[in-house]
Every structure is written in C-alpha cells, then in structure tokens.
Design a protein around this motif. Structure first.
Motif, PDB file in Angstrom:
ATOM      1  N   GLN A 134       0.836  -1.201   0.000  1.00  0.00           N
ATOM      2  CA  GLN A 134       0.000   0.000   0.000  1.00  0.00           C
ATOM      3  C   GLN A 134       0.872   1.252   0.000  1.00  0.00           C
ATOM      4  O   GLN A 134       0.551   2.254  -0.652  1.00  0.00           O
ATOM      5  CB  GLN A 134      -0.933   0.000   1.211  1.00  0.00           C
ATOM      6  N   ARG A 137       2.326   2.291  -3.448  1.00  0.00           N
ATOM      7  CA  ARG A 137       1.386   3.036  -4.296  1.00  0.00           C
ATOM      8  C   ARG A 137       1.324   4.508  -3.902  1.00  0.00           C
ATOM      9  O   ARG A 137       1.269   5.397  -4.748  1.00  0.00           O
ATOM     10  CB  ARG A 137       0.000   2.417  -4.180  1.00  0.00           C
ATOM     11  N   ILE A 210      -5.687   1.122  -6.686  1.00  0.00           N
ATOM     12  CA  ILE A 210      -6.604   0.132  -6.137  1.00  0.00           C
ATOM     13  C   ILE A 210      -8.020   0.494  -6.561  1.00  0.00           C
ATOM     14  O   ILE A 210      -8.482   1.601  -6.298  1.00  0.00           O
ATOM     15  CB  ILE A 210      -6.507   0.106  -4.598  1.00  0.00           C
ATOM     16  N   PRO A 211      -8.722  -0.434  -7.224  1.00  0.00           N
ATOM     17  CA  PRO A 211     -10.064  -0.116  -7.709  1.00  0.00           C
ATOM     18  C   PRO A 211     -11.004   0.197  -6.546  1.00  0.00           C
ATOM     19  O   PRO A 211     -10.944  -0.439  -5.499  1.00  0.00           O
ATOM     20  CB  PRO A 211     -10.517  -1.413  -8.398  1.00  0.00           C
ATOM     21  N   SER A 212     -11.839   1.199  -6.736  1.00  0.00           N
ATOM     22  CA  SER A 212     -12.869   1.473  -5.739  1.00  0.00           C
ATOM     23  C   SER A 212     -14.009   2.213  -6.426  1.00  0.00           C
ATOM     24  O   SER A 212     -13.828   2.813  -7.479  1.00  0.00           O
ATOM     25  CB  SER A 212     -12.314   2.320  -4.600  1.00  0.00           C
ATOM     26  N   ASN A 213     -15.170   2.112  -5.832  1.00  0.00           N
ATOM     27  CA  ASN A 213     -16.315   2.829  -6.388  1.00  0.00           C
ATOM     28  C   ASN A 213     -16.201   4.299  -6.075  1.00  0.00           C
ATOM     29  O   ASN A 213     -15.700   4.667  -5.028  1.00  0.00           O
ATOM     30  CB  ASN A 213     -17.608   2.271  -5.807  1.00  0.00           C
TER      31      ASN A 213
END
Lengths: 214, 254
Positions: A134, A137, A210-213
């Motif tokens: 993490q 990134r 990191i994919p997120s809505n």
C-alpha cells in the motif's frame, strides 16, 4: 560538421545520463527503503540515527559529496568517475527517498498492521504483505518528483569528466562557438527524458491504483 | 461438562496511570456466545485486544485451552491464528480483493498451497454469502459486505474462538442486519464467540451470557433473561434501559 552530427554528438551522452540515473535512482531506492523501514519500525535509537543520516545528506550539496567521494575515496578503491558519480548521487537521493518512503509508510494506517497481526502474520510478514504494497502506491507521485531531480542532477557528473549530455554540449559548443545551440539541444534532451519518465510513472500509478467505487 | 476455551484470571491493564480494567476474571466455554456490554470507555475493546495479545496486559493470566498464553516465551503469532478478531472498522487489507484478503493468512501463516487456499477462501466467502464478490476490492464493497469479508477472513484460520469488537457500530442501520445474520448463524453452528456490541436484540436472542462492564470491572453477568428482567444492580437496569431506548426503538415497534 553538419547539424545532424552536432546533435547526435550531444545526444550520444544520453547513454551516460541514463546510466547514471539507472544506478543512482535504484540504489537510492533500495537504501532509502531499508532506512525508512528502520526509521518507522526500528525503535527510537534507529529513528534518531536515520534522522541524522537524512539531515546530513540533505544538508550537503550533491556536487560536494561527488567531489569528496571521487577525490578522497576513489583514490583508495579505484572508483571510476562514472561509478563514483552515480553512487554519490545514489547516496544523496537515498536520504530523500527515505523520507518519501517513510511518509508513505506512515500514511498506511497502523490499524492495517494490527489487522494483519490479528490473523497470525508476524510483524515482518505484516509489513511485507500488507503495509509495503500500500505504501509503494502512495509513494509513486512523490517518487516521480525525485526521479526527475535525479535525471537532472546526473548532469553534475560532468564535473568529474564523464562525457554525458551537458559535458558534450560544453565541448562541442566551445569547439564550434555555437554555445546557445549546444545548450539548447542539451536542455531539450533533458526535458524529453524527464517528460517521458514522469509520463511512464503516472501510467504506472494509474495501473497500480486500487479499484474502488466513486 | 463444559470445556473452557478462554480462561481469564485477574487480568488488568493500565495506560500510564490510567487503570483500564482491573482484576478481571472470566471463563469462556466451548460453544458459548458471550456478549459484553457497557458504556464506552470501560475497557471492553481493550479487553478483547488483550485476549489475542494485540495489547499486552499488565497483570493476570489468560489460557487458551490448556496453554497459558500470557506466559513468557509464548509464540504470539501462533496464538493469534487461533483467535479470530473482527474489528469495528472492518480493517480489510485495502490493496487486496475479498478473496485475497481471506487467502492471505492461509498462504502466509498456514502455508497452505495456493490452490487449496483459494478453494478454502471461496468456501469461507460463501459462508458469509459473498462468493459472488470474491474479486471485488474493499473499496468496491458496502460496509456490511466489508464486515462479512472481515468475518470470513477470521473464520478461514479455523479459530478456536472469535472476538467481535463492536462489529456493527460503524455501519449504516440498513446494513447491520446482514452482519448480525452471519453472526447468528455462526453462533448456531456452535462457534465460540465473545462479542462487544450495543445490539440488544442480538444479545437477547443469541447470547448465552451477557456481561455488563463499567469502569474497568464486571458489574454483573448472567443469562439475557436474568439481566434484562431481573438485574441485581440498579446500575445495570439504568444502562439497559438507556441503551434499549437508544437502539431498541425499531425492535419494539416491529
């Protein structure tokens, strides 16, 4: 000498510029990351030492360190100008990169470490598999800044006689009396290198996001 | 004959000069669901964290089965894989998918082969009703779904006991139900659980024993019926009345 030869003479220094960068940046990253881990997780004494390291190397101009390493140290261990210059830049950069990685490590919440420990991961495993991925990134944007600085600072090794872009521009400028054209060409090459690197890193940043809505 | 899984004797914890709890003793038997209630700041969360050694107690002893885990030289990492923990803020690993969250401990702690770990992780996700969300990242899941992944992650380690630290406090009201449902199911399956919560409906229905804690000590403990209908202490009555007022409205109307 025609224009093409003029430019290609300067541009052939790119090999050294890229070479110095490719030594300085990764070695600085490796050292910086290890030191940042020690800084954040190594206890009070380690933190104090790392702080001292960072203060010293960020407080000395890179060119001074370059000269010290080249003239004082390289005599003993027979270091070439290229390697002495690259490593000096790497050491200077490690202090900055340590601060970048440290900031990123601290930005990952301590709760993540706790949650990792709660399923039975050791401290080292928790750092390696949960915190570091993490932190990396988070570190890319400031690191991209440092990469640009190192590409530009690689020009300092010209002072040791390494025939990189700036050195070549100076030589051909003097011999042809076309100083402005020589330095403008050097500027454009540096700019293109930095521009391409920043662009690649921003692609990497997007790729690793990191994919997120929304 | 009930078999004790967690035995806590005279446990105490201080932060600086502040006593968080003192001389706390408690036994958790196999298959028990124990619910701990009490005002905030009474050391409930700290107690849970002491139980899996995330926080070091200052005094007293804890046994997991027959092993004293507060003894010197205890392998804490080994102890923790046998005690599952579910956090108020879920604390999923943000950079990993739901499946990878559940799988991490299996691969890195239990050294399970990749394939086997994946199968097991999928089973655990199915157990909390999220098999179809395996590839989603925490940021793509609702709070309730994240918490269920958190439960699956803990369950995957096949723990002896599960600790829940206010698992629904950070959730929107409409998401609380799905998490409680999973916990209810676990309790029915015989999982040993220690739950800190303000969900009185859940406590009343599922708990074998309710413990009322205040100011670092156990004020009263007993069956849900005993505590709700015949509390021995005025303080217990007051607290339960207040909490039911706050959280139990919907339930009463339903």
């Amino acid at each position: 000498m025609n224009f093409g030869q003029f430019i290609s003479y300067i541009a052939s220094g790119t090999v050294y510029t890229v070479g110095v960068t490719l030594v300085a940046l990764p070695s600085g990253l490796l050292i910086g990351t290890i030191l940042a881990l020690l800084y954040v997780y190594g206890g009070k004494t380690a933190a104090r030492l790392m702080n001292l390291y960072s203060t010293i190397f960020r407080g000395v101009p890179p060119i001074v360190l370059l000269f010290i390493l080249f003239f004082a140290v390289s005599k003993g261990i027979n270091l070439s100008a290229f390697w002495a210059g690259s490593f000096s830049l790497g050491i200077v950069s490690s202090a900055y990169q340590m601060e970048i990685v440290r900031g990123a490590l601290l930005s990952v919440s301590g709760d993540q470490l706790m949650a990792a420990r709660a399923i039975g991961l050791s401290r080292l495993q928790a750092i390696r598999y949960v915190v570091l991925p993490q932190a990396i990134r988070l570190a890319i944007p400031p690191w991209s800044n440092e990469a640009a600085i190192i590409i530009k600072d690689s020009s300092l090794v010209y002072a040791l006689g390494v025939p990189e872009i700036l050195r070549r521009a100076q030589l051909i400028g003097a011999s042809s009396q076309k100083y402005l054209l020589a330095y403008l060409s050097a500027a454009v090459i540096y700019f293109l290198l930095v521009f391409a690197t920043s662009h690649l890193l921003s692609l990497l940043e997007k790729r690793l996001a990191i994919p997120s809505n929304p | 004959m009930p078999k004790p899984i967690l035995t806590i004797k005279n446990l105490s914890k201080k932060y600086g000069g502040n006593v968080i709890f003192q001389d706390l003793s408690l036994t958790v038997n196999e298959g028990d669901t124990i619910v701990i209630i009490g005002p905030s700041g009474t050391g409930k969360s700290t107690l849970l964290r002491c139980l899996n050694l995330l926080t070091k107690p200052d005094g007293g002893q804890i046994w997991l089965d027959d092993q004293e885990i507060t003894a010197k030289g205890t392998d804490e990492d080994h102890v923790r894989q046998h005690i599952g923990m579910v956090f108020q803020n879920f604390l999923l690993f943000n950079h990993l998918t739901a499946l990878e969250n559940v799988k991490l401990g299996l691969v890195r702690v239990k050294h399970m082969p990749e394939k086997e770990a994946e199968t097991k992780a999928l089973e655990e996700l199915a157990r909390v009703g999220l098999a179809d969300r395996a590839g989603h990242y925490p940021g793509q899941l609702s709070g309730g779904q994240q918490q269920r992944v958190g439960i699956a992650r803990a369950l995957a380690m096949d723990p002896r006991v599960m600790l829940f630290d206010e698992p629904t406090s950070a959730l929107d009201p409409e998401l609380i139900g799905e998490v409680l449902e999973v916990m209810r199911k676990l309790a029915l399956e015989g999982m040993t659980m220690v739950v800190v919560t303000h969900e009185m409906g859940f406590a009343r229905e599922v708990a074998d024993r309710i413990i009322f804690m205040e100011k670092g000590s156990i004020v009263e403990e007993g069956s849900p019926d005993a505590l709700f209908y015949h509390p021995k202490f005025e303080r217990t009555r007051e607290f339960l009345w207040k909490i039911t007022e706050l959280y139990g409205k919907k339930e009463a109307q339903a």
